[in-house]
Design an enzyme around this catalytic site. Structure first.
Site, mmCIF file in Angstrom:
data_model
loop_
_atom_site.group_PDB
_atom_site.id
_atom_site.type_symbol
_atom_site.label_atom_id
_atom_site.label_comp_id
_atom_site.label_asym_id
_atom_site.label_seq_id
_atom_site.Cartn_x
_atom_site.Cartn_y
_atom_site.Cartn_z
ATOM 1 N N TYR A 115 0.870 -1.191 0.000
ATOM 2 C CA TYR A 115 0.000 0.000 0.000
ATOM 3 C C TYR A 115 0.903 1.236 0.000
ATOM 4 O O TYR A 115 1.864 1.307 0.768
ATOM 5 C CB TYR A 115 -0.844 -0.095 1.262
ATOM 6 C CG TYR A 115 -1.854 0.991 1.502
ATOM 7 C CD1 TYR A 115 -2.876 1.220 0.597
ATOM 8 C CD2 TYR A 115 -1.809 1.751 2.669
ATOM 9 C CE1 TYR A 115 -3.832 2.199 0.855
ATOM 10 C CE2 TYR A 115 -2.762 2.721 2.935
ATOM 11 C CZ TYR A 115 -3.765 2.942 2.016
ATOM 12 O OH TYR A 115 -4.705 3.900 2.283
ATOM 13 N N LYS A 212 -11.936 -0.703 6.478
ATOM 14 C CA LYS A 212 -12.458 -1.436 5.329
ATOM 15 C C LYS A 212 -13.539 -2.425 5.789
ATOM 16 O O LYS A 212 -14.648 -2.019 6.079
ATOM 17 C CB LYS A 212 -11.309 -2.125 4.595
ATOM 18 C CG LYS A 212 -10.105 -1.180 4.326
ATOM 19 C CD LYS A 212 -10.413 -0.096 3.318
ATOM 20 C CE LYS A 212 -9.356 1.012 3.254
ATOM 21 N NZ LYS A 212 -7.992 0.617 3.057
HETATM 22 C C1 LIG Z 1 -6.821 1.437 3.244
HETATM 23 C C2 LIG Z 1 -5.645 0.573 3.534
HETATM 24 C C3 LIG Z 1 -4.798 0.856 4.612
HETATM 25 C C4 LIG Z 1 -4.913 2.096 5.457
HETATM 26 O O1 LIG Z 1 -6.058 2.202 6.180
HETATM 27 P P1 LIG Z 1 -6.634 3.634 6.613
HETATM 28 O O2 LIG Z 1 -7.626 3.304 7.640
HETATM 29 O O3 LIG Z 1 -7.197 4.246 5.366
HETATM 30 O O4 LIG Z 1 -5.470 4.443 7.157
HETATM 31 C C5 LIG Z 1 -3.769 -0.029 4.868
HETATM 32 N N1 LIG Z 1 -3.566 -1.114 4.096
HETATM 33 C C6 LIG Z 1 -4.342 -1.399 3.050
HETATM 34 C C7 LIG Z 1 -4.060 -2.618 2.246
HETATM 35 C C8 LIG Z 1 -5.398 -0.566 2.720
HETATM 36 O O5 LIG Z 1 -6.149 -0.827 1.645
#
Ligand SMILES: *Cc1c(COP(=O)(O)O)cnc(C)c1O
Length: 397
Positions: A115, A212
């Site tokens: 990421y 997510k």
């Molecule tokens: C979105 C995401 C993050 C970060 O998460 P946030 O809550 O947006 O800071 C980390 N790793 C992956 C694979 C992601 O898709």
């Protein structure tokens, strides 16, 4: 209940973290919103301060039953784990996990498909504090042994990788790391513990962007790190020193999301697979990058190690340029255009892996589109994509 019968995921997410002392006789622990905890006397204040404050009211920064309940639930979903700590975002969780392990002079190995904010942490903050890094091919597997130098202290993994979905051989990398006393960290956001049990597979620190799938409704930022017994104290100490705390309201929404995560993931999985397989049949599509399909790098490892897939994948267009790709995405009625994923609603974004790679050279027949498949009827999404692909063809010529 039979001792040998493993409890299914759908059952575990319903029951996890709902300790009686935290729920006080209702179904879900309430929102305990507090900074100050009051003590009955100086003697009580002193006695509490001398004890381990894990799961004990002390001061708001160390949480309340609302946060502990979610943290505990996430620990229960990772057999073999000792404890989980919550953070105000996934990126904050990644930062705390890395800072709990690394010191100046150490080196960190990072997969090339990590990421992008994880990459930036290595090349920015960590570098500024004298911590080195090397990016590696996410498909390296046991070959990681050749990259390990005298200062290598930690190996970061993210499987499947962001944008291009390479599935990593986590057990092979963990085996090499364990033999050399190196800490392993895994960003497990895509799979969640319901599709990949990281701690059971030997990972020391398993990270989730709870934003997510745990939250699942695109309305809260949240992160977590679940630690193996060998790593939780150091993680806790670092998190306290960094002043990391998630709000009780956000943790409560995380717990609410968790209760339906198993059924949501099943639907995300089924719909995404249906759409990915349909895209494979389309002449406008050169390749589908979905871990459950043989065309995805690391598919064999996926079949061996994961119990299923989720709702996020990419596809490669057959030729075309930026304008043709934009015509496709702009034509979609049921897909929002936006970052993040894991919510109930579908999303589409242009993916440009070549902007975020340094150890490998992405080689694709055309531009990439990343899809988050939400909980809409998949046939509506297919009809929408068919319309988008027609627009793509019109512009590509
Ligand atoms: C979105 C995401 C993050 C970060 O998460 P946030 O809550 O947006 O800071 C980390 N790793 C992956 C694979 C992601 O898709």
């Amino acid at each position: 209940m039979s001792k040998d019968r493993p409890i299914a995921d759908a059952t575990r997410v319903v029951a996890a973290g709902r300790r009686a002392e935290w729920t006080q006789g209702i179904v879900s622990p309430p929102v305990w919103r507090a900074s100050t905890h009051l003590y009955g006397s100086i003697a009580e204040l002193r006695a509490n301060g001398a004890r381990d404050t894990h799961h004990r009211l002390f001061y708001g920064r160390r949480g309340s039953p609302t946060q502990w309940s979610l943290a505990d639930a996430l620990t229960e979903l990772e057999p073999g784990a000792e404890a989980t700590f919550l953070y105000p975002s996934g990126v904050a969780a990644i930062a705390a996990a890395l800072l709990s392990v690394l010191s100046p002079g150490d080196e960190l190995l990072v997969p090339d498909a990590a990421y992008d904010p994880t990459r930036s942490m290595a090349t920015g903050l960590l570098k500024r504090f004298g911590i080195g890094h090397r990016f590696y091919d996410p498909l390296i597997g046991a070959g990681i042994a050749d990259l390990i130098g005298p200062d290598t202290r930690a190996i970061f993994m993210e499987s499947p990788g962001s944008l291009t979905f390479e599935v990593q051989d986590v057990p092979a990398i963990v085996a090499v790391a364990k033999a050399r006393g190196i800490t392993t960290l895994l960003d497990n956001t895509w799979a969640t513990p319901l599709r990949f049990r990281a701690i059971e597979k030997g990972v020391d620190l398993a990270i989730l962007a709870g934003t997510k799938y745990v939250v699942g409704h695109s309305d809260v930022m949240l992160g977590s790190v679940t630690a193996a017994p060998s790593h939780w104290r150091r993680l806790r100490e670092t998190s306290f020193q960094l002043g990391q705390v998630s709000s009780p309201d956000d943790a409560w929404l995380g717990s609410r999301g968790l209760r339906t995560m198993a059924v949501r993931l099943n639907q995300h999985e089924q719909s995404a697979l249906k759409i990915a397989r349909w895209l494979e049949t389309r002449p406008e599509v050169a390749r589908v990058l979905h871990p459950a399909l043989p065309s995805c790098p690391g598919h064999d490892v996926f079949m061996r190690d994961f119990t299923g897939s989720t709702g996020l994948f990419s596809f490669v267009l057959n030729g075309g340029d930026e304008a043709a790709r934009a015509a496709l995405i702009d034509a979609l009625a049921h897909f929002g255009i936006g970052y993040s994923w894991g919510g109930f609603e579908s999303l589409a974004i242009p993916a440009d892996p070549e902007r975020h790679r340094s150890a490998t050279t992405p080689d694709f027949a055309g531009p990439l589109v990343r899809l988050q498949i939400g909980l809409e009827d998949p046939d509506d999404l297919i009809a929408d994509l068919a319309n988008g692909l027609q627009r793509f063809s019109d512009v590509r010529g």
